[in-house]
Write an enzyme that holds these catalytic residues in place. Sequence first.
Site, PDB file in Angstrom:
ATOM      1  N   ASP A 198     -77.447   1.909  12.035  1.00 42.82           N
ATOM      2  CA  ASP A 198     -78.185   2.786  12.901  1.00 42.82           C
ATOM      3  C   ASP A 198     -78.916   1.975  13.932  1.00 42.82           C
ATOM      4  O   ASP A 198     -79.366   0.867  13.656  1.00 42.82           O
ATOM      5  CB  ASP A 198     -79.201   3.602  12.090  1.00 42.82           C
ATOM      6  CG  ASP A 198     -78.659   4.983  11.763  1.00 42.82           C
ATOM      7  OD1 ASP A 198     -78.648   5.825  12.662  1.00 42.82           O
ATOM      8  OD2 ASP A 198     -78.234   5.162  10.617  1.00 42.82           O
ATOM      9  N   ARG A 247     -72.766  -4.913  16.486  1.00 44.32           N
ATOM     10  CA  ARG A 247     -73.622  -4.941  15.305  1.00 44.32           C
ATOM     11  C   ARG A 247     -73.879  -6.347  14.816  1.00 44.32           C
ATOM     12  O   ARG A 247     -73.412  -7.314  15.395  1.00 44.32           O
ATOM     13  CB  ARG A 247     -72.968  -4.126  14.180  1.00 44.32           C
ATOM     14  CG  ARG A 247     -73.011  -2.642  14.383  1.00 44.32           C
ATOM     15  CD  ARG A 247     -72.441  -1.925  13.181  1.00 44.32           C
ATOM     16  NE  ARG A 247     -73.070  -2.414  11.953  1.00 44.32           N
ATOM     17  CZ  ARG A 247     -72.691  -2.091  10.725  1.00 44.32           C
ATOM     18  NH1 ARG A 247     -71.668  -1.276  10.556  1.00 44.32           N
ATOM     19  NH2 ARG A 247     -73.308  -2.580   9.670  1.00 44.32           N
ATOM     20  N   TYR A 293     -67.225   4.155  18.411  1.00 43.02           N
ATOM     21  CA  TYR A 293     -67.252   5.613  18.261  1.00 43.02           C
ATOM     22  C   TYR A 293     -66.178   6.149  19.187  1.00 43.02           C
ATOM     23  O   TYR A 293     -66.242   5.924  20.405  1.00 43.02           O
ATOM     24  CB  TYR A 293     -68.586   6.190  18.713  1.00 43.02           C
ATOM     25  CG  TYR A 293     -69.735   6.006  17.763  1.00 43.02           C
ATOM     26  CD1 TYR A 293     -69.882   6.836  16.662  1.00 43.02           C
ATOM     27  CD2 TYR A 293     -70.692   5.027  17.998  1.00 43.02           C
ATOM     28  CE1 TYR A 293     -70.958   6.691  15.804  1.00 43.02           C
ATOM     29  CE2 TYR A 293     -71.766   4.880  17.139  1.00 43.02           C
ATOM     30  CZ  TYR A 293     -71.895   5.708  16.043  1.00 43.02           C
ATOM     31  OH  TYR A 293     -72.957   5.564  15.217  1.00 43.02           O
ATOM     32  N   PRO A 351     -74.539  11.393  15.181  1.00 39.59           N
ATOM     33  CA  PRO A 351     -75.054  10.036  14.998  1.00 39.59           C
ATOM     34  C   PRO A 351     -74.968   9.199  16.276  1.00 39.59           C
ATOM     35  O   PRO A 351     -75.645   8.192  16.397  1.00 39.59           O
ATOM     36  CB  PRO A 351     -74.139   9.460  13.918  1.00 39.59           C
ATOM     37  CG  PRO A 351     -72.887  10.247  13.997  1.00 39.59           C
ATOM     38  CD  PRO A 351     -73.272  11.606  14.488  1.00 39.59           C
TER      39      PRO A 351
END
Lengths: 691, 691
Positions: free
Chosen positions: A51, A276, A284, A363
């Site tokens: 996240d 990340r 995505y 998300p």
Amino acid sequence: MAVQLPMSEVDVLIVGAGPAGLMMANWMSRYGIKTRIVDKRGTKIFNGQADGLQCRTLEIFDSFGFGHRAWSESNHMLEICLWNPDSSGVIRRSDRIPDTIPGISRFQQVVLHQGRIERFFLDSIESQSNIRVERGVMPIQLELDESLAEDPEAYPITVTLKHLSEAEATPDQGNGQVANGLFRSNLSSDDTQELLQRISLDDKANTLEVVKAKYMLGADGARSWVRGQLGLQLDGSSTDYVWGVLDIIPITDFPDIRMRCAIHSASSGSVMVIPRENKLVRLYIQLTTTEKDGDQKGAKVDRSTITPEVILQSAQRILHPYKISYEYCDWWTAYQIGQRVGTCFSARERIFLAGDAIHTHSPKAGQGMNVSLQDTYNLGWKIASVVKGIADRSILKTYQSERRRIAQDLIEFDHKFSRLFSGRPAKDIMDNEGISIKAFKEAFEKGNMFASGIAVNYGTSMIVAKEGDAVEQGDGLDVSATDKTLRVISQQSLATSLKVGMRTPSFKVLNQSDARPWHFQELLQSDGRWRVVIFAGDVSVPEQRAKMWRLGERLAAPGSFLQRYTVSGARYDSVFDLLTVHAAPRIETSIFDFHEVFRPFDPHQGWDYWKIYVDDQSYHEGHGQIYRNYGIDPAVGCAVIIRPDQYVSYVGTVDDYDALDRFFSSFMTPASQRPADQTSRSTRKLANGST
Amino acid sequence: MAVQLPMSEVDVLIVGAGPAGLMMANWMSRYGIKTRIVDKRGTKIFNGQADGLQCRTLEIFDSFGFGHRAWSESNHMLEICLWNPDSSGVIRRSDRIPDTIPGISRFQQVVLHQGRIERFFLDSIESQSNIRVERGVMPIQLELDESLAEDPEAYPITVTLKHLSEAEATPDQGNGQVANGLFRSNLSSDDTQELLQRISLDDKANTLEVVKAKYMLGADGARSWVRGQLGLQLDGSSTDYVWGVLDIIPITDFPDIRMRCAIHSASSGSVMVIPRENKLVRLYIQLTTTEKDGDQKGAKVDRSTITPEVILQSAQRILHPYKISYEYCDWWTAYQIGQRVGTCFSARERIFLAGDAIHTHSPKAGQGMNVSLQDTYNLGWKIASVVKGIADRSILKTYQSERRRIAQDLIEFDHKFSRLFSGRPAKDIMDNEGISIKAFKEAFEKGNMFASGIAVNYGTSMIVAKEGDAVEQGDGLDVSATDKTLRVISQQSLATSLKVGMRTPSFKVLNQSDARPWHFQELLQSDGRWRVVIFAGDVSVPEQRAKMWRLGERLAAPGSFLQRYTVSGARYDSVFDLLTVHAAPRIETSIFDFHEVFRPFDPHQGWDYWKIYVDDQSYHEGHGQIYRNYGIDPAVGCAVIIRPDQYVSYVGTVDDYDALDRFFSSFMTPASQRPADQTSRSTRKLANGST
């Protein structure tokens, strides 16, 4: 059942040990509240679930002492690159935007695995309390005795808890393959029976117990059992956009793979790139664009058609002519965008809902965990203050008045953002159905402010002393003080950039006694205390010094609010942290220039050197210019009240003691009237700026 | 003894688990060297023993990943206040000086309990290796077979270790009173029999064993048993100044009690104030000023006359008219200043001495632990490189050539500083025997540069490619390359402020791939690797780009030093971390503009995004201006070699591949000629800038 079940009492019962539940437990650990937190899952560990962490979330983590852990382990995102088809249909970088708006926070948005964040919370809770997450435990029955709802001594909530066996708390997963995130996605069926297989449950397995609680939190996710028991609904709709998520170590010649990217291809859809930690990159990817009907469950996509290969192939088409592949995939999932928010956030301000249990959204905006955490960051200190008898129950209404609007804003933001992102790029300026690059960039830039978490601005209420109508600004609830004569209105003009209702921005100040620079927010730790901050101005000027002494005399007088709301025998800074930031030259000033109340004396430890600060040049870290940055005139100064969650409650004149007194009187309970069992424990550790 | 004792082999045996020994073990943990570390004491814990941490020490801690722990737990000292008698004999603040010279480091000098620092080391070592400190273990016999000294495969050291019983490893202390530091002071007798009572020794108690070692470190303190066995001496003298140390939470009206202060009273002596963590303040107080004869042991003071009360009363007289008292005393001790340094730092470069075992001085300068740590920070990577077969044994001579001068400088600094501090302040400008305020202030300011640890400048040697005579600059040892044709001389003019022989200063650079700002030192982690840093200049200019490609071709060619000194099958960045810092605009550049050797490809993980950096404006942290700060012309650039300990070895032209090759050839061993058992382990974890 005829059998008598074991029964116990607890002040606060938390259902769900995800981020919202853990934040709640974390607050309870700081106040020393008797708390239990249960989760039906057998373990906290799961793959994926990275996240984004908003600036504001990092500020909050820092206020609990673990901001540095998130900061150092996470991947930092600095720049957003927008890619769009050029006139020949080939993707080109059309823009670069800073991912975090420069200057709004000490922190910038980062990305980190949710499992690490839960780890930080667990460590924080354990270091401060005996609260431990009880896993493999789920509620099966819930009663609220509404006749007791307003009795501060009562335990109106009765919950039956079931301790699960290992098999019940264990998911049907773990075949050694790449983790398939579908079981956590909204495309899967409820995952109650699909938990991870890593725990041995204790010898209570398969037993029941009854817990009586004063307060309860349902932080049990989008399919919240607590919400279901209360019969509360979420309003909203799902869209037909289906997205795939792939966490890989990419092998690619795409030059911006370590940037956050929004890539619109001419005719193959869109991909968002989120770099990340540990060399991973999240993609995505939009998998469908066909229009389907609104909120029907039947519109959901057939899971079996979605595989990592399908997602990768979509990415390859979108990124063409660049190449992308991978050898290592960490996790993948797919989801359909849905946006819903609850109409009512609690039952009688006794049982509260937070996080996904009360609002759901896509998300992709990277907001989910942040808003959930911030729900209980808002709620936790309020419940704890009420349980301890410091504050009246009436402040609990401000949870819904403050947070429901945020959830609605989030839904709206997400809706707009998702549409822009999912849509086809406009071919040219005449293409009204397509999404223009300009509109997208503007949405991104506007979204960045929202997505920082810094823009939150709570309405007027008994704990936010600003102009306006408390019902109108309060989600339809009257959150003003019960005794209207106690209402205080801020003089915002005394600190034009320290906005009442918003979180306190941070600039550096120096400790008067040792010249050490501190970010002002570092002084506002989440330890449960209210801050009364006196911006004394230039105290080398007699007028300013006189104001300070007048205020000091009132604060030190018998019966001042510092004393009335502090338990007899305790230091008043167990409830009120009285800080001074002056603007006279540091080297011409000493703490002995201030009334003793601003630097309290302790017979065992001498003077307190960590209460008085100065706006001056540091040796190594520049000049914070906090007066200028807050819009405070050093020839005037101001008094500020800051809530335990760092939001600004009040701005007024330095020596208006009466306004400060009225503000606290409107919702605080005199120490002499509190339940005896809650006054025995100190709510804080002794402040020590040097450690 | 006729009985056969158990015997084992180890690469490195460390005697003493204080800071010097722990730093050594820490390096070994990073290289994966088979190591044992023993300490006769039963526990690491003792009260008191706070120490100043130099900027340089914090940089080193940061390079091992625990700088933030020291930084956040310590008390930061920002300002030194000098107090002296005014014309009427009353003490007044005469000056304020920054405690750390602004701009010399990312860190400033701080103070922290030594026990915490040992904790950081223990955690660091445990996280990286199976090395564990063995307590209650002491050597009782030592042999060095000099005939084997130059054989790289040999174990020329034989040590008999005794495992102590609990009683033997336990001190005669712990009566529940305030810890009396005399047992750790040089006024006490040897503390071998006075160790702390907190450990249960294992079942080996009272047994003996024999250990064969390749290398050994004696880091066993001022009364070093290892030094005694080797028959090595310390030269120097003690003075007659006796000082008391008192750690208290002060109750005082002295306004600078949270500053570092040097206070000279007119006729009652001097006190140094060192503010510490946890509200503590350390007072160093001069107890005697009478002249006594030089180095006689008989001159030592009678312990029984020194008590906390005596020290406090002295402080009260010096601080008059300010008042000082305390209710809480954490620790106290007394010591006599002595300065000694060893003439020889090793036996045949097989058994080395470090820390207090080879140099002693007064604690007041706050340098003790820093210099000791930095001794083994210098030695550790060298021994590890030799044991692994990467480097030739000849580099080990540079330990003495580099560190003995530092020890001598320290002694000289300490001597001068102590005399100034202990002396009586001059009454006026005609008072030649007294210490003038001006002289004292000058000494303090000069001392600050020395005391930062940043001023260290190693002489020319096979691993420091600069002008001059290696014998003259090398403490009388010839530390030049054996093959004189391989000598390389730097062109310091290419990077005028990146001094060959000094530690690499730090400024911010941005990662080319994700725009994240890093302090350059953060890239120079202590992981055992050499850095070859190419300051490529403005690569948008064809000439600079051409130079880079020429260099890239040579580096990538078969048989380049990257390959010769890297074990077959390993990535070359297991030995050489090849970094690029260019000066073209970031947004006009991508990593694909550089030869592949500067951004190596891994078939499983794609391109390496953490090798190429840029000197450009960041979004949130300004512009590091590393070219300007290093004195590098972006139109020219340079190539730099940085040692595993962050010291600069070499500065030369960008495309002078041959100089780089010669430099490494002068002391490295080709991978093909290394002992087989040492080549099987990788010396590093994969670098990942994002985590």
